[in-house]
Scaffold this motif. Structure first.
Motif: not given
Length: 63
Positions: A18-19, A26-27
């Motif tokens: 996640i980090e 980016t998502d």
């Protein structure tokens, strides 16, 4: 990304992923943590770690 196991290693890997996703900006990435154990038995070998930690804040050698 699929991470197998919800012990410390699995949850650390998911947090690191996640980090890294956030750093890249980016998502569109997805992370799934899979655990086979029941809710009561989750945590892998981490479940047994409390046996090696001090009781009530006392150092291990003073019990």
């Amino acid at each position: 990304m699929i991470i197998v196991g919800a012990g410390v290693a699995g949850l650390s890997a998911s947090l690191a992923s996640i980090e890294r996703i956030l750093e890249r900006g980016t998502d569109d990435a997805r992370i799934a943590v899979l655990e086979r154990a029941s809710r009561a038995d989750r945590g892998g070998n981490t479940r047994y770690q409390h046996r090696h930690l001090p009781d009530e804040g006392r150092p291990h050698d003073q019990r």
